[in-house]
Scaffold this motif. Structure first.
Motif, PDB file in Angstrom:
ATOM      1  N   GLY A   1       0.798  -1.206   0.000  1.00  0.00           N
ATOM      2  CA  GLY A   1       0.000   0.000   0.000  1.00  0.00           C
ATOM      3  C   GLY A   1       0.834   1.260   0.000  1.00  0.00           C
ATOM      4  N   SER A   2       0.193   2.375   0.133  1.00  0.00           N
ATOM      5  CA  SER A   2       0.861   3.669   0.011  1.00  0.00           C
ATOM      6  C   SER A   2       1.115   4.351   1.349  1.00  0.00           C
ATOM      7  CB  SER A   2       0.008   4.597  -0.854  1.00  0.00           C
ATOM      8  OG  SER A   2      -1.262   4.791  -0.231  1.00  0.00           O
ATOM      9  N   ILE A   3       0.969   3.591   2.436  1.00  0.00           N
ATOM     10  CA  ILE A   3       1.070   4.245   3.739  1.00  0.00           C
ATOM     11  C   ILE A   3       2.439   4.860   3.964  1.00  0.00           C
ATOM     12  CG2 ILE A   3       1.748   2.163   5.032  1.00  0.00           C
ATOM     13  CD1 ILE A   3      -0.188   3.245   7.245  1.00  0.00           C
ATOM     14  N   PHE A   4       3.475   4.229   3.413  1.00  0.00           N
ATOM     15  CA  PHE A   4       4.822   4.752   3.622  1.00  0.00           C
ATOM     16  C   PHE A   4       5.023   6.084   2.924  1.00  0.00           C
ATOM     17  CE2 PHE A   4       5.571   1.305   5.994  1.00  0.00           C
ATOM     18  CZ  PHE A   4       6.730   0.555   5.842  1.00  0.00           C
ATOM     19  N   THR A   5       4.218   6.332   1.908  1.00  0.00           N
ATOM     20  CA  THR A   5       4.426   7.561   1.149  1.00  0.00           C
ATOM     21  C   THR A   5       3.748   8.768   1.774  1.00  0.00           C
ATOM     22  OG1 THR A   5       2.474   7.224  -0.251  1.00  0.00           O
ATOM     23  CG2 THR A   5       4.526   6.191  -0.959  1.00  0.00           C
ATOM     24  N   ILE A   6       2.831   8.534   2.718  1.00  0.00           N
ATOM     25  CA  ILE A   6       2.052   9.660   3.241  1.00  0.00           C
ATOM     26  C   ILE A   6       2.308   9.936   4.710  1.00  0.00           C
ATOM     27  CG2 ILE A   6       0.250   9.400   1.516  1.00  0.00           C
ATOM     28  CD1 ILE A   6      -1.445   7.971   3.575  1.00  0.00           C
ATOM     29  N   TYR A   7       3.111   9.068   5.365  1.00  0.00           N
ATOM     30  CA  TYR A   7       3.350   9.275   6.785  1.00  0.00           C
ATOM     31  C   TYR A   7       4.831   9.362   7.114  1.00  0.00           C
ATOM     32  CZ  TYR A   7      -1.529   8.275   7.778  1.00  0.00           C
ATOM     33  OH  TYR A   7      -2.898   8.320   7.837  1.00  0.00           O
ATOM     34  N   THR A   8       5.103  10.032   8.216  1.00  0.00           N
ATOM     35  CA  THR A   8       6.426   9.960   8.818  1.00  0.00           C
ATOM     36  C   THR A   8       6.673   8.518   9.268  1.00  0.00           C
ATOM     37  OG1 THR A   8       6.449  12.265   9.530  1.00  0.00           O
ATOM     38  CG2 THR A   8       7.748  10.714  10.829  1.00  0.00           C
ATOM     39  N   MET A   9       7.886   8.056   9.079  1.00  0.00           N
ATOM     40  CA  MET A   9       8.256   6.693   9.453  1.00  0.00           C
ATOM     41  C   MET A   9       9.355   6.718  10.499  1.00  0.00           C
ATOM     42  SD  MET A   9       6.245   4.811   7.704  1.00  0.00           S
ATOM     43  CE  MET A   9       7.011   3.239   8.109  1.00  0.00           C
ATOM     44  N   ALA A  10       9.342   5.722  11.363  1.00  0.00           N
ATOM     45  CA  ALA A  10      10.326   5.684  12.443  1.00  0.00           C
ATOM     46  C   ALA A  10      10.811   4.262  12.683  1.00  0.00           C
ATOM     47  CB  ALA A  10       9.724   6.250  13.722  1.00  0.00           C
ATOM     48  N   TRP A  11      12.033   4.163  13.170  1.00  0.00           N
ATOM     49  CA  TRP A  11      12.592   2.907  13.646  1.00  0.00           C
ATOM     50  C   TRP A  11      12.642   2.943  15.176  1.00  0.00           C
ATOM     51  CZ3 TRP A  11      13.690  -1.553  11.196  1.00  0.00           C
ATOM     52  CH2 TRP A  11      13.805  -1.536   9.796  1.00  0.00           C
ATOM     53  N   TYR A  12      12.371   1.791  15.771  1.00  0.00           N
ATOM     54  CA  TYR A  12      12.417   1.619  17.207  1.00  0.00           C
ATOM     55  C   TYR A  12      13.246   0.370  17.501  1.00  0.00           C
ATOM     56  CZ  TYR A  12       8.214   4.525  16.859  1.00  0.00           C
ATOM     57  OH  TYR A  12       7.321   5.525  16.569  1.00  0.00           O
ATOM     58  N   ARG A  13      13.599   0.193  18.767  1.00  0.00           N
ATOM     59  CA  ARG A  13      14.261  -1.037  19.172  1.00  0.00           C
ATOM     60  C   ARG A  13      13.885  -1.375  20.600  1.00  0.00           C
ATOM     61  NH1 ARG A  13      20.586   1.031  19.366  1.00  0.00           N
ATOM     62  NH2 ARG A  13      20.416   2.338  21.252  1.00  0.00           N
ATOM     63  N   GLN A  14      13.953  -2.680  20.871  1.00  0.00           N
ATOM     64  CA  GLN A  14      13.653  -3.163  22.215  1.00  0.00           C
ATOM     65  C   GLN A  14      14.702  -4.180  22.601  1.00  0.00           C
ATOM     66  OE1 GLN A  14       9.698  -4.752  22.810  1.00  0.00           O
ATOM     67  NE2 GLN A  14       9.829  -4.410  25.008  1.00  0.00           N
ATOM     68  N   ALA A  15      15.476  -3.842  23.613  1.00  0.00           N
ATOM     69  CA  ALA A  15      16.492  -4.746  24.136  1.00  0.00           C
ATOM     70  C   ALA A  15      15.853  -5.635  25.198  1.00  0.00           C
ATOM     71  CB  ALA A  15      17.641  -3.943  24.720  1.00  0.00           C
ATOM     72  N   PRO A  16      16.447  -6.782  25.466  1.00  0.00           N
ATOM     73  CA  PRO A  16      15.886  -7.691  26.481  1.00  0.00           C
ATOM     74  C   PRO A  16      15.709  -6.991  27.819  1.00  0.00           C
ATOM     75  CG  PRO A  16      17.611  -8.770  25.243  1.00  0.00           C
ATOM     76  CD  PRO A  16      17.638  -7.348  24.811  1.00  0.00           C
ATOM     77  N   GLY A  17      14.514  -7.131  28.384  1.00  0.00           N
ATOM     78  CA  GLY A  17      14.242  -6.547  29.684  1.00  0.00           C
ATOM     79  C   GLY A  17      14.029  -5.055  29.699  1.00  0.00           C
ATOM     80  N   LYS A  18      13.989  -4.444  28.521  1.00  0.00           N
ATOM     81  CA  LYS A  18      13.826  -2.988  28.456  1.00  0.00           C
ATOM     82  C   LYS A  18      12.592  -2.631  27.628  1.00  0.00           C
ATOM     83  CE  LYS A  18      18.689  -1.761  29.010  1.00  0.00           C
ATOM     84  NZ  LYS A  18      19.815  -0.940  28.470  1.00  0.00           N
ATOM     85  N   GLN A  19      12.143  -1.410  27.790  1.00  0.00           N
ATOM     86  CA  GLN A  19      11.011  -0.936  26.993  1.00  0.00           C
ATOM     87  C   GLN A  19      11.469  -0.589  25.583  1.00  0.00           C
ATOM     88  OE1 GLN A  19       9.163   2.346  29.116  1.00  0.00           O
ATOM     89  NE2 GLN A  19       7.809   0.947  30.194  1.00  0.00           N
ATOM     90  N   ARG A  20      10.519  -0.636  24.666  1.00  0.00           N
ATOM     91  CA  ARG A  20      10.805  -0.230  23.292  1.00  0.00           C
ATOM     92  C   ARG A  20      11.163   1.253  23.289  1.00  0.00           C
ATOM     93  NH1 ARG A  20       6.098  -1.940  20.281  1.00  0.00           N
ATOM     94  NH2 ARG A  20       7.129  -3.949  20.040  1.00  0.00           N
ATOM     95  N   GLU A  21      12.182   1.612  22.515  1.00  0.00           N
ATOM     96  CA  GLU A  21      12.609   2.995  22.442  1.00  0.00           C
ATOM     97  C   GLU A  21      12.736   3.454  20.991  1.00  0.00           C
ATOM     98  OE1 GLU A  21      16.496   3.539  24.146  1.00  0.00           O
ATOM     99  OE2 GLU A  21      17.455   2.152  22.753  1.00  0.00           O
ATOM    100  N   TRP A  22      12.515   4.736  20.808  1.00  0.00           N
ATOM    101  CA  TRP A  22      12.631   5.328  19.487  1.00  0.00           C
ATOM    102  C   TRP A  22      14.103   5.474  19.113  1.00  0.00           C
ATOM    103  CZ3 TRP A  22      14.748  10.354  18.985  1.00  0.00           C
ATOM    104  CH2 TRP A  22      14.732  10.860  17.678  1.00  0.00           C
ATOM    105  N   VAL A  23      14.415   5.232  17.831  1.00  0.00           N
ATOM    106  CA  VAL A  23      15.801   5.275  17.364  1.00  0.00           C
ATOM    107  C   VAL A  23      16.009   6.376  16.325  1.00  0.00           C
ATOM    108  CG1 VAL A  23      17.593   4.006  16.124  1.00  0.00           C
ATOM    109  CG2 VAL A  23      16.177   2.831  17.832  1.00  0.00           C
ATOM    110  N   ALA A  24      15.126   6.411  15.317  1.00  0.00           N
ATOM    111  CA  ALA A  24      15.308   7.359  14.220  1.00  0.00           C
ATOM    112  C   ALA A  24      13.965   7.619  13.560  1.00  0.00           C
ATOM    113  CB  ALA A  24      16.304   6.826  13.199  1.00  0.00           C
ATOM    114  N   ILE A  25      13.856   8.788  12.924  1.00  0.00           N
ATOM    115  CA  ILE A  25      12.600   9.168  12.296  1.00  0.00           C
ATOM    116  C   ILE A  25      12.876   9.909  11.000  1.00  0.00           C
ATOM    117  CG2 ILE A  25      12.353  11.407  13.436  1.00  0.00           C
ATOM    118  CD1 ILE A  25       9.373  10.604  13.911  1.00  0.00           C
ATOM    119  N   ILE A  26      11.994   9.730  10.008  1.00  0.00           N
ATOM    120  CA  ILE A  26      12.134  10.426   8.738  1.00  0.00           C
ATOM    121  C   ILE A  26      10.757  10.887   8.281  1.00  0.00           C
ATOM    122  CG2 ILE A  26      12.047   8.243   7.415  1.00  0.00           C
ATOM    123  CD1 ILE A  26      14.009   9.628   5.419  1.00  0.00           C
ATOM    124  N   THR A  27      10.644  12.158   7.938  1.00  0.00           N
ATOM    125  CA  THR A  27       9.368  12.700   7.498  1.00  0.00           C
ATOM    126  C   THR A  27       9.159  12.443   6.013  1.00  0.00           C
ATOM    127  OG1 THR A  27      10.251  14.859   6.889  1.00  0.00           O
ATOM    128  CG2 THR A  27       9.646  14.530   9.209  1.00  0.00           C
TER     129      THR A  27
END
Length: 117
Positions: free
Chosen positions: A26-52
Motif C-alpha cells: 500500500g501507500s502508507i509509507f508515502t504519506i506518513y512519517t516513518m520511524a525505527w524503534y528497538r527493544q532490548a531484552p528486559g527494556k522498553q521499546r525505544e525510538w531510534v530514528a525518524i524520517i518525514t
C-alpha cells in the motif's frame, strides 16, 4: 490493517555494519512519517530514528552519527543503515508509521540485531 515487515538483522561484531529494511504494502509509507524503534531484552521499546515525508531526519542521541534512516517511497520501504555498531545496540528493531507521536500500524515481528564478538 497494514503490518510492516522488517528484515536485515543478524549477528555482527562490534564496529560492524548492518542495513535494515522495513516494507509494507500500500501507500502508507508515502504519506506518513516513518520511524525505527528497538527493544532490548528486559527494556522498553525505544525510538531510534525518524524520517518525514520531506525526508527530514532525527536520531536518538545514542545512535546519532552512526545510524542513517532513509526511505524509498517507490518501493514502500524504509531503511536503517547502522555503522560502528556497539554491543548496546543489541535489540529487536521495529518500524512503524507515526502521526502526531502515535504509532499507526500493528507492530511487525521485528528483526533481531546482535552485536557481539
Amino acid at each position: 490493517q497494514v503490518q510492516p515487515v522488517e528484515s536485515g538483522g543478524g549477528l555482527v561484531q562490534p564496529g560492524g555494519s548492518l542495513r535494515l529494511s522495513c516494507a509494507a504494502s500500500g501507500s502508507i509509507f508515502t504519506i506518513y512519517t516513518m520511524a525505527w524503534y528497538r527493544q532490548a531484552p528486559g527494556k522498553q521499546r525505544e525510538w531510534v530514528a525518524i524520517i518525514t515525508t520531506s525526508t527530514s531526519t532525527n536520531y536518538a542521541e545514542s545512535v546519532k552519527g552512526r545510524f542513517t534512516i532513509s526511505r524509498d517511497n517507490a518501493k514502500n520501504t524504509v531503511y536503517l543503515q547502522m555503522n560502528s555498531l556497539k554491543p548496546e545496540d543489541t535489540a529487536v528493531y521495529y518500524c512503524n508509521a507515526v502521526r502526531r507521536g502515535v504509532e499507526l500500524l500493528n507492530w511487525g515481528q521485528g528483526t533481531q540485531v546482535t552485536v557481539s564478538s
